[in-house]
Motif scaffolding. Structure first.
Motif, PDB file in Angstrom:
ATOM      1  N   THR A   1       0.834  -1.209   0.000  1.00 43.30           N
ATOM      2  CA  THR A   1       0.000   0.000   0.000  1.00 43.30           C
ATOM      3  C   THR A   1       0.866   1.256   0.000  1.00 43.30           C
ATOM      4  N   ILE A   2       1.895   1.257   0.861  1.00 45.82           N
ATOM      5  CA  ILE A   2       2.793   2.444   0.926  1.00 45.82           C
ATOM      6  C   ILE A   2       3.515   2.644  -0.405  1.00 45.82           C
ATOM      7  N   ILE A   3       3.983   1.546  -0.994  1.00 45.13           N
ATOM      8  CA  ILE A   3       4.673   1.634  -2.300  1.00 45.13           C
ATOM      9  C   ILE A   3       3.746   2.210  -3.357  1.00 45.13           C
ATOM     10  N   SER A   4       2.483   1.775  -3.337  1.00 45.98           N
ATOM     11  CA  SER A   4       1.505   2.283  -4.316  1.00 45.98           C
ATOM     12  C   SER A   4       1.279   3.779  -4.133  1.00 45.98           C
ATOM     13  N   LEU A   5       1.136   4.214  -2.869  1.00 45.53           N
ATOM     14  CA  LEU A   5       0.915   5.643  -2.588  1.00 45.53           C
ATOM     15  C   LEU A   5       2.103   6.494  -3.026  1.00 45.53           C
ATOM     16  N   ILE A   6       3.329   6.018  -2.714  1.00 45.90           N
ATOM     17  CA  ILE A   6       4.533   6.773  -3.120  1.00 45.90           C
ATOM     18  C   ILE A   6       4.618   6.873  -4.646  1.00 45.90           C
ATOM     19  N   SER A   7       4.274   5.775  -5.323  1.00 46.74           N
ATOM     20  CA  SER A   7       4.334   5.769  -6.793  1.00 46.74           C
ATOM     21  C   SER A   7       3.351   6.772  -7.389  1.00 46.74           C
ATOM     22  N   ILE A   8       2.189   6.909  -6.741  1.00 47.65           N
ATOM     23  CA  ILE A   8       1.188   7.871  -7.243  1.00 47.65           C
ATOM     24  C   ILE A   8       1.614   9.298  -6.932  1.00 47.65           C
ATOM     25  N   ILE A   9       2.063   9.530  -5.694  1.00 45.95           N
ATOM     26  CA  ILE A   9       2.439  10.892  -5.290  1.00 45.95           C
ATOM     27  C   ILE A   9       3.691  11.361  -6.017  1.00 45.95           C
TER      28      ILE A   9
ATOM     29  N   PRO B   1       8.461  -2.152 -12.845  1.00 45.85           N
ATOM     30  CA  PRO B   1       8.477  -3.193 -11.803  1.00 45.85           C
ATOM     31  C   PRO B   1       7.524  -2.888 -10.641  1.00 45.85           C
ATOM     32  N   ILE B   2       7.333  -1.615 -10.308  1.00 41.64           N
ATOM     33  CA  ILE B   2       6.436  -1.249  -9.206  1.00 41.64           C
ATOM     34  C   ILE B   2       4.999  -1.626  -9.553  1.00 41.64           C
ATOM     35  N   TYR B   3       4.577  -1.260 -10.771  1.00 42.48           N
ATOM     36  CA  TYR B   3       3.205  -1.582 -11.186  1.00 42.48           C
ATOM     37  C   TYR B   3       2.981  -3.098 -11.224  1.00 42.48           C
ATOM     38  N   ILE B   4       3.991  -3.814 -11.724  1.00 42.21           N
ATOM     39  CA  ILE B   4       3.869  -5.281 -11.793  1.00 42.21           C
ATOM     40  C   ILE B   4       3.767  -5.871 -10.389  1.00 42.21           C
ATOM     41  N   LEU B   5       4.583  -5.361  -9.441  1.00 43.98           N
ATOM     42  CA  LEU B   5       4.558  -5.854  -8.069  1.00 43.98           C
ATOM     43  C   LEU B   5       3.174  -5.674  -7.444  1.00 43.98           C
ATOM     44  N   VAL B   6       2.620  -4.475  -7.564  1.00 43.28           N
ATOM     45  CA  VAL B   6       1.317  -4.189  -6.953  1.00 43.28           C
ATOM     46  C   VAL B   6       0.236  -5.106  -7.524  1.00 43.28           C
ATOM     47  N   LEU B   7       0.204  -5.214  -8.853  1.00 44.67           N
ATOM     48  CA  LEU B   7      -0.809  -6.057  -9.499  1.00 44.67           C
ATOM     49  C   LEU B   7      -0.651  -7.525  -9.100  1.00 44.67           C
TER      50      LEU B   7
ATOM     51  N   LEU C   1      -3.141  -9.997  -7.015  1.00 45.57           N
ATOM     52  CA  LEU C   1      -3.539 -11.287  -7.595  1.00 45.57           C
ATOM     53  C   LEU C   1      -3.176 -12.431  -6.658  1.00 45.57           C
ATOM     54  N   SER C   2      -1.976 -12.367  -6.079  1.00 46.86           N
ATOM     55  CA  SER C   2      -1.524 -13.416  -5.159  1.00 46.86           C
ATOM     56  C   SER C   2      -2.418 -13.485  -3.925  1.00 46.86           C
ATOM     57  N   GLY C   3      -2.815 -12.297  -3.402  1.00 45.76           N
ATOM     58  CA  GLY C   3      -3.687 -12.266  -2.230  1.00 45.76           C
ATOM     59  C   GLY C   3      -5.032 -12.902  -2.492  1.00 45.76           C
ATOM     60  N   LEU C   4      -5.594 -12.617  -3.653  1.00 44.09           N
ATOM     61  CA  LEU C   4      -6.894 -13.208  -4.012  1.00 44.09           C
ATOM     62  C   LEU C   4      -6.781 -14.728  -4.166  1.00 44.09           C
ATOM     63  N   ILE C   5      -5.715 -15.161  -4.807  1.00 45.94           N
ATOM     64  CA  ILE C   5      -5.525 -16.604  -5.013  1.00 45.94           C
ATOM     65  C   ILE C   5      -5.384 -17.313  -3.673  1.00 45.94           C
ATOM     66  N   GLN C   6      -4.537 -16.739  -2.795  1.00 51.41           N
ATOM     67  CA  GLN C   6      -4.304 -17.416  -1.518  1.00 51.41           C
ATOM     68  C   GLN C   6      -5.510 -17.348  -0.580  1.00 51.41           C
ATOM     69  N   TYR C   7      -6.344 -16.336  -0.786  1.00 51.96           N
ATOM     70  CA  TYR C   7      -7.566 -16.270   0.036  1.00 51.96           C
ATOM     71  C   TYR C   7      -8.496 -17.435  -0.298  1.00 51.96           C
ATOM     72  N   PHE C   8      -8.626 -17.723  -1.613  1.00 52.46           N
ATOM     73  CA  PHE C   8      -9.516 -18.812  -2.034  1.00 52.46           C
ATOM     74  C   PHE C   8      -8.809 -20.158  -2.066  1.00 52.46           C
ATOM     75  N   ARG C   9      -7.514 -20.168  -2.373  1.00 51.64           N
ATOM     76  CA  ARG C   9      -6.746 -21.427  -2.436  1.00 51.64           C
ATOM     77  C   ARG C   9      -5.460 -21.248  -1.635  1.00 51.64           C
TER      78      ARG C   9
ATOM     79  N   ILE D   1       4.066 -16.113  -4.033  1.00 47.55           N
ATOM     80  CA  ILE D   1       4.783 -14.859  -3.718  1.00 47.55           C
ATOM     81  C   ILE D   1       6.248 -14.958  -4.132  1.00 47.55           C
ATOM     82  N   ALA D   2       6.865 -16.095  -3.844  1.00 48.91           N
ATOM     83  CA  ALA D   2       8.287 -16.270  -4.199  1.00 48.91           C
ATOM     84  C   ALA D   2       8.492 -16.143  -5.704  1.00 48.91           C
ATOM     85  N   GLN D   3       7.592 -16.739  -6.481  1.00 48.45           N
ATOM     86  CA  GLN D   3       7.698 -16.647  -7.942  1.00 48.45           C
ATOM     87  C   GLN D   3       7.528 -15.202  -8.428  1.00 48.45           C
ATOM     88  N   ILE D   4       6.598 -14.478  -7.770  1.00 47.21           N
ATOM     89  CA  ILE D   4       6.364 -13.068  -8.162  1.00 47.21           C
ATOM     90  C   ILE D   4       7.609 -12.228  -7.904  1.00 47.21           C
ATOM     91  N   GLU D   5       8.188 -12.398  -6.718  1.00 48.96           N
ATOM     92  CA  GLU D   5       9.382 -11.620  -6.372  1.00 48.96           C
ATOM     93  C   GLU D   5      10.547 -11.959  -7.311  1.00 48.96           C
TER      94      GLU D   5
END
Length: 616
Positions: free
Chosen positions: A90-98, A110-116, A120-128, A134-138
């Protein structure tokens, strides 16, 4: 139990890696957005230490379904890791916008890709929850950064490209500065040289001190002009902007005329100068006339500087290869000057080198002449060698290939008789060209039939100099101070036989004025560019723009006369040669050659060949 402990340890280490990676990425975002400071660094370090401790302290819980092969953790340590990840994302997203204006598009990817991906990872892990990506994303984001913006090789290439652009900008700025400096120096020099030369035309009426001072002023001005020219030349050579501009030229005439001017720098020294030209030098060559003259002039000027008494011999021979249409000019300049110590020979052609400077403090110059000479010789595919004996003198030998345009010009009947006489009376193949100036010079007055000349220059002192230079030619002279005024005069019906046009002027420069004049169908007035712009290629530039010729400031009366003869196609019958008020026609007799051109090398002194192993 043992497996459960190992699972706990490795899981907690993985959670620590997630947090550590995200905190480091946050630091990177702060850096590229120019937001990094000591407070953030300290806060990041504290959060990292606290997170590591909490992850290892908080309880670990795992869900294991051996039947379906499902395994995931859901303890407080895992939930804390998710919380930290959400917070930092969230902080990274705010700094990127400001700070979006401070972050380049390339580094923002890379910032936009990380946030997206984190969303996506949060939604996947919530349901599955058993699917952990996360490791693959990083890893994926690290790859993107490495192969786009943070690759050391790419960064080095970018830095090199940036350094190259900065160097080119600096070089352009230096070139512009030097060109501007040359122009600004040449403008007042034009007045100094022109008015000093004008003073010398009245030397019979002036006190000896004034004549001497005017002569010294002209000599000092010539030295200053040479320094400015050398600095411009070495700048162009270093920037690889020096070009060979070939044209047809009469070599013997050009060198003889040049030597008449250069030998005046001997002044009051007890030095005899001899110019010796081979008979078989082709009448017309093809090459860069200006640079050939500059090479010879530099050798001759160098000899004059370091020779206090004795003689200077400039001998020019050639080897003609008619099958290849090439004439190899062999230029030898020998003097009886100070000579060069053996230990200094290998520094002779290094720029800004003044050899044995403790003994040469009174010698004028910058130490660029011979460095420029070698560079020009190399550019023309030639060679330069030097041989010297300290205390006895130096010998420079230059070999320059030039194309042959015409071997000989048509001979008059008088020349045929004279040549025949030489063949039967003397077998020598070298002529000593007499260029000594007689003590009582004939005054050459030329009448151009009261032609009308317009001088265009924004500097009134330069107009005065031009008027003085034209005084003896019986012109009717008009003047104006910028291109617009010139344009108005011509459009309003003023008729002129010649326009001498300065280039850099207010309101309208000379180039624009000529362009406007040429838009009128009836405009046929020959226009000469009279300017302080004296960089290489200036003449070709102005001729291509429509000027019939070009004169660089400062100029002499002889240079003006040469251009006027070309413009008005004046013949010899217009000249009235007078001496002691008695008008007479003088017949020029060619002298029977009597000078032995074979210049002996210094005995027991090896020749230094530039570019050979001796040069190393």
């Amino acid at each position: 139990m043992e497996n459960e402990l190992l699972n706990s340890i490795f899981t907690k280490l993985l959670l620590v890696y997630f947090v550590l990676w995200l905190i480091q990425f946050f630091s990177y975002v702060l850096e590229i957005s120019n937001s990094n400071n000591k407070l953030f660094k300290i806060a990041n370090l504290i959060i990292l230490i606290v997170s590591i401790l909490l992850i290892f302290i908080l309880p670990y819980e795992a869900f294991i379904d051996t039947t379906n092969g499902i395994y995931y953790t859901h303890g407080l340590d895992t939930k804390y890791t998710y919380l930290i990840s959400i917070l930092y994302t969230t902080i990274i997203s705010l700094i990127s916008i400001i700070k979006h204006k401070a972050i380049s598009n390339k580094k923002a990817i890379p910032i936009y890709i990380l946030v997206l991906c984190f969303i996506l990872s949060g939604l996947i892990q919530y349901f599955r929850p058993e699917i952990t990506i996360i490791a693959q994303i990083e890893t994926f984001i690290c790859m993107i950064m490495y192969f786009t913006i943070e690759n050391p090789d790419l960064k080095m290439l970018n830095q090199m490209e940036l350094a190259k652009e900065q160097a080119e900008r600096a070089n352009r700025a230096k070139s512009d500065f030097l060109s501007s400096m040359s122009h600004e120096i040449r403008t007042p020099l034009n007045a100094i040289v022109g008015l000093s030369e004008d003073n010398l035309t009245y030397k019979d009426k002036l006190p000896p001190e004034v004549v001497e001072n005017s002569t010294d002023i002209m000599s000092a001005s010539q030295t200053l002009l040479e320094i400015v020219g050398n600095i411009l030349d070495i700048n162009k050579i270093e920037a690889n902007k020096m070009e060979i501009v070939e044209s047809n030229y009469d070599f013997v005439h050009e060198i003889t005329s040049m030597c008449k001017i250069t030998q005046t720098r001997i002044g009051e020294k007890n030095v005899n100068f001899h110019l010796n030209m081979a008979d078989d030098i082709p009448y017309e060559l093809i090459g860069d006339k200006g640079k050939v003259k500059e090479i010879i002039n530099n050798l001759l000027t160098n000899a004059i500087k370091y020779t206090e008494e004795g003689e200077i011999n400039l001998t020019i021979k050639c080897i003609n290869d008619t099958s290849k249409n090439i004439s190899n000019l062999i230029i030898t300049c020998q003097d009886t000057g100070r000579g060069i110590k053996a230990e200094y020979i290998n520094k002779l052609f290094t720029k800004f080198e003044r050899l044995d400077i403790e003994k040469n403090t009174t010698t004028e110059g910058t130490g660029l002449g011979l460095a420029i000479t070698k560079a020009l010789v190399d550019m023309m595919g030639g060679k330069i060698n030097v041989q010297s004996q300290f205390g006895k003198g130096s010998l420079f030998v230059v070999n320059i290939p030039q194309k042959i345009s015409k071997l000989a010009r048509p001979m008059s009947e008088k020349e045929i008789v004279s040549t025949s006489s030489k063949i039967f009376t003397n077998n020598s193949t070298i002529n000593e060209v007499k260029i000594e100036t007689p003590k009582t010079q004939p005054i050459i007055n030329t009448s151009y039939g009261m032609k009308k000349v317009l001088i265009v220059d924004d500097n009134k002192l330069n107009i005065k100099v031009a008027r003085r230079a034209l005084d003896s030619f019986n012109f009717e002279i008009d003047e104006c101070y910028d291109g617009q005024e010139c344009l108005n005069k011509v459009i309003n019906g003023n008729e002129y036989d010649l326009i001498l046009m300065d280039i850099m002027m207010p309101n309208m420069n000379g180039e624009m004025a000529l362009q406007k004049l040429k838009e009128h169908a009836n405009f046929k007035i020959p226009t000469i560019a009279l300017t302080a712009d004296a960089v290489a290629g200036a003449k070709e530039k102005y001729v291509s723009e429509g000027f019939i010729d070009y004169i660089a400031k400062p100029f002499s009366k002889d240079q003006i006369k040469e251009k006027l003869d070309i413009v008005f196609k004046n013949n010899d019958s217009s000249k009235i040669i007078s001496n002691d008020s008695e008008t007479k026609v003088e017949e020029v007799q060619e002298e029977i050659p009597k000078y032995d051109p074979n210049v002996d090398r210094f005995k027991d002194v090896p020749a230094y060949v530039v570019g050979s192993d001796d040069d190393k």
